[in-house]
Design a protein around this motif. Sequence first.
Motif, PDB file in Angstrom:
ATOM      1  N   LYS A 103      51.737 -27.150   2.993  1.00  0.00           N
ATOM      2  CA  LYS A 103      51.020 -26.037   2.379  1.00  0.00           C
ATOM      3  C   LYS A 103      49.681 -25.802   3.087  1.00  0.00           C
ATOM      4  O   LYS A 103      49.280 -24.662   3.316  1.00  0.00           O
ATOM      5  CB  LYS A 103      50.798 -26.303   0.891  1.00  0.00           C
ATOM      6  CG  LYS A 103      50.192 -25.146   0.142  1.00  0.00           C
ATOM      7  CD  LYS A 103      49.947 -25.519  -1.313  1.00  0.00           C
ATOM      8  CE  LYS A 103      51.050 -24.949  -2.153  1.00  0.00           C
ATOM      9  NZ  LYS A 103      50.805 -25.155  -3.598  1.00  0.00           N
ATOM     10  N   LEU A 104      48.988 -26.891   3.473  1.00  0.00           N
ATOM     11  CA  LEU A 104      47.733 -26.772   4.229  1.00  0.00           C
ATOM     12  C   LEU A 104      47.958 -26.062   5.563  1.00  0.00           C
ATOM     13  O   LEU A 104      47.149 -25.224   5.971  1.00  0.00           O
ATOM     14  CB  LEU A 104      47.139 -28.153   4.518  1.00  0.00           C
ATOM     15  CG  LEU A 104      46.380 -28.843   3.416  1.00  0.00           C
ATOM     16  CD1 LEU A 104      45.977 -30.238   3.869  1.00  0.00           C
ATOM     17  CD2 LEU A 104      45.157 -28.042   3.035  1.00  0.00           C
TER      18      LEU A 104
ATOM     19  N   GLU B  98      59.095 -28.595  11.970  1.00  0.00           N
ATOM     20  CA  GLU B  98      60.526 -28.870  11.861  1.00  0.00           C
ATOM     21  C   GLU B  98      60.803 -29.706  10.627  1.00  0.00           C
ATOM     22  O   GLU B  98      60.090 -30.671  10.355  1.00  0.00           O
ATOM     23  CB  GLU B  98      61.018 -29.640  13.095  1.00  0.00           C
ATOM     24  CG  GLU B  98      60.907 -28.871  14.383  1.00  0.00           C
ATOM     25  CD  GLU B  98      61.505 -29.645  15.556  1.00  0.00           C
ATOM     26  OE1 GLU B  98      62.061 -28.997  16.426  1.00  0.00           O
ATOM     27  OE2 GLU B  98      61.399 -30.886  15.590  1.00  0.00           O
ATOM     28  N   ASP B  99      61.841 -29.330   9.910  1.00  0.00           N
ATOM     29  CA  ASP B  99      62.308 -30.134   8.776  1.00  0.00           C
ATOM     30  C   ASP B  99      63.674 -30.702   9.154  1.00  0.00           C
ATOM     31  O   ASP B  99      64.688 -30.322   8.612  1.00  0.00           O
ATOM     32  CB  ASP B  99      62.430 -29.279   7.516  1.00  0.00           C
ATOM     33  CG  ASP B  99      61.069 -28.906   6.957  1.00  0.00           C
ATOM     34  OD1 ASP B  99      60.178 -29.739   7.020  1.00  0.00           O
ATOM     35  OD2 ASP B  99      60.928 -27.778   6.462  1.00  0.00           O
TER      36      ASP B  99
ATOM     37  N   CYS C 177      55.621 -37.089  10.930  1.00  0.00           N
ATOM     38  CA  CYS C 177      54.632 -37.247   9.853  1.00  0.00           C
ATOM     39  C   CYS C 177      55.268 -37.664   8.534  1.00  0.00           C
ATOM     40  O   CYS C 177      54.693 -37.441   7.468  1.00  0.00           O
ATOM     41  CB  CYS C 177      53.864 -35.941   9.687  1.00  0.00           C
ATOM     42  SG  CYS C 177      52.884 -35.503  11.134  1.00  0.00           S
ATOM     43  N   ARG C 178      56.424 -38.269   8.600  1.00  0.00           N
ATOM     44  CA  ARG C 178      57.138 -38.672   7.386  1.00  0.00           C
ATOM     45  C   ARG C 178      56.274 -39.550   6.484  1.00  0.00           C
ATOM     46  O   ARG C 178      56.303 -39.432   5.267  1.00  0.00           O
ATOM     47  CB  ARG C 178      58.412 -39.418   7.759  1.00  0.00           C
ATOM     48  CG  ARG C 178      59.213 -39.866   6.547  1.00  0.00           C
ATOM     49  CD  ARG C 178      60.523 -40.394   6.965  1.00  0.00           C
ATOM     50  NE  ARG C 178      61.164 -39.321   7.726  1.00  0.00           N
ATOM     51  CZ  ARG C 178      62.463 -39.167   7.883  1.00  0.00           C
ATOM     52  NH1 ARG C 178      63.283 -40.019   7.380  1.00  0.00           N
ATOM     53  NH2 ARG C 178      62.953 -38.160   8.564  1.00  0.00           N
ATOM     54  N   ASP C 179      55.482 -40.439   7.090  1.00  0.00           N
ATOM     55  CA  ASP C 179      54.669 -41.370   6.305  1.00  0.00           C
ATOM     56  C   ASP C 179      53.189 -40.996   6.293  1.00  0.00           C
ATOM     57  O   ASP C 179      52.347 -41.823   5.964  1.00  0.00           O
ATOM     58  CB  ASP C 179      54.854 -42.794   6.839  1.00  0.00           C
ATOM     59  CG  ASP C 179      56.273 -43.284   6.648  1.00  0.00           C
ATOM     60  OD1 ASP C 179      56.871 -42.981   5.587  1.00  0.00           O
ATOM     61  OD2 ASP C 179      56.803 -43.957   7.551  1.00  0.00           O
ATOM     62  N   LEU C 180      52.877 -39.751   6.670  1.00  0.00           N
ATOM     63  CA  LEU C 180      51.499 -39.258   6.561  1.00  0.00           C
ATOM     64  C   LEU C 180      51.303 -38.784   5.122  1.00  0.00           C
ATOM     65  O   LEU C 180      51.958 -37.855   4.670  1.00  0.00           O
ATOM     66  CB  LEU C 180      51.258 -38.108   7.540  1.00  0.00           C
ATOM     67  CG  LEU C 180      49.872 -37.479   7.500  1.00  0.00           C
ATOM     68  CD1 LEU C 180      48.805 -38.470   7.953  1.00  0.00           C
ATOM     69  CD2 LEU C 180      49.832 -36.233   8.383  1.00  0.00           C
TER      70      LEU C 180
ATOM     71  N   LEU D  88      56.773 -33.030   7.341  1.00  0.00           N
ATOM     72  CA  LEU D  88      55.536 -32.901   6.566  1.00  0.00           C
ATOM     73  C   LEU D  88      55.849 -32.917   5.075  1.00  0.00           C
ATOM     74  O   LEU D  88      56.804 -32.273   4.624  1.00  0.00           O
ATOM     75  CB  LEU D  88      54.823 -31.591   6.892  1.00  0.00           C
ATOM     76  CG  LEU D  88      54.079 -31.511   8.218  1.00  0.00           C
ATOM     77  CD1 LEU D  88      53.522 -30.101   8.418  1.00  0.00           C
ATOM     78  CD2 LEU D  88      52.953 -32.526   8.272  1.00  0.00           C
ATOM     79  N   LYS D  89      55.055 -33.626   4.318  1.00  0.00           N
ATOM     80  CA  LYS D  89      55.152 -33.562   2.860  1.00  0.00           C
ATOM     81  C   LYS D  89      54.767 -32.149   2.419  1.00  0.00           C
ATOM     82  O   LYS D  89      53.992 -31.465   3.092  1.00  0.00           O
ATOM     83  CB  LYS D  89      54.224 -34.596   2.223  1.00  0.00           C
ATOM     84  CG  LYS D  89      54.661 -36.022   2.537  1.00  0.00           C
ATOM     85  CD  LYS D  89      53.882 -37.010   1.742  1.00  0.00           C
ATOM     86  CE  LYS D  89      54.272 -38.443   1.976  1.00  0.00           C
ATOM     87  NZ  LYS D  89      55.460 -38.770   2.677  1.00  0.00           N
TER      88      LYS D  89
END
Length: 106
Positions: free
Chosen positions: A89-90, A103-104, A50-53, A83-84
């Motif tokens: 947070k969501l 995962e980061d 989800c890097r570009d989500l 995830l951004k």
Amino acid sequence: MYQFSIDRETDAPKMVLTISGEIDLFAAPEFREKLYEAVSDVSADVVLNCRDLSYIDSSGLGILLGALKRVRQNSHQVYIRYLKDSIKKLFIITGLDKAFVLEDVQ
């Protein structure tokens, strides 16, 4: 034309789906169709990159849960990467951080 895309790649033994753009109420029907098609009869763990989500609303989160259910029926897991902070947070507020493996990875 909705502002998202799903790209599939193989990262044996996992299937990697790259999700980019914005997932909102208007994009949800097409997103659901494409995501469910991608994970139908999957025989591996699924990684959602989800890097570009840039945005996802509650309808998109519900679709992700539906995909998780389908993947788990085949005894596999869904990992969500990159995830951004605002989207992460969501996941935390809704408790979805307990359902998915976040995962980061660098």
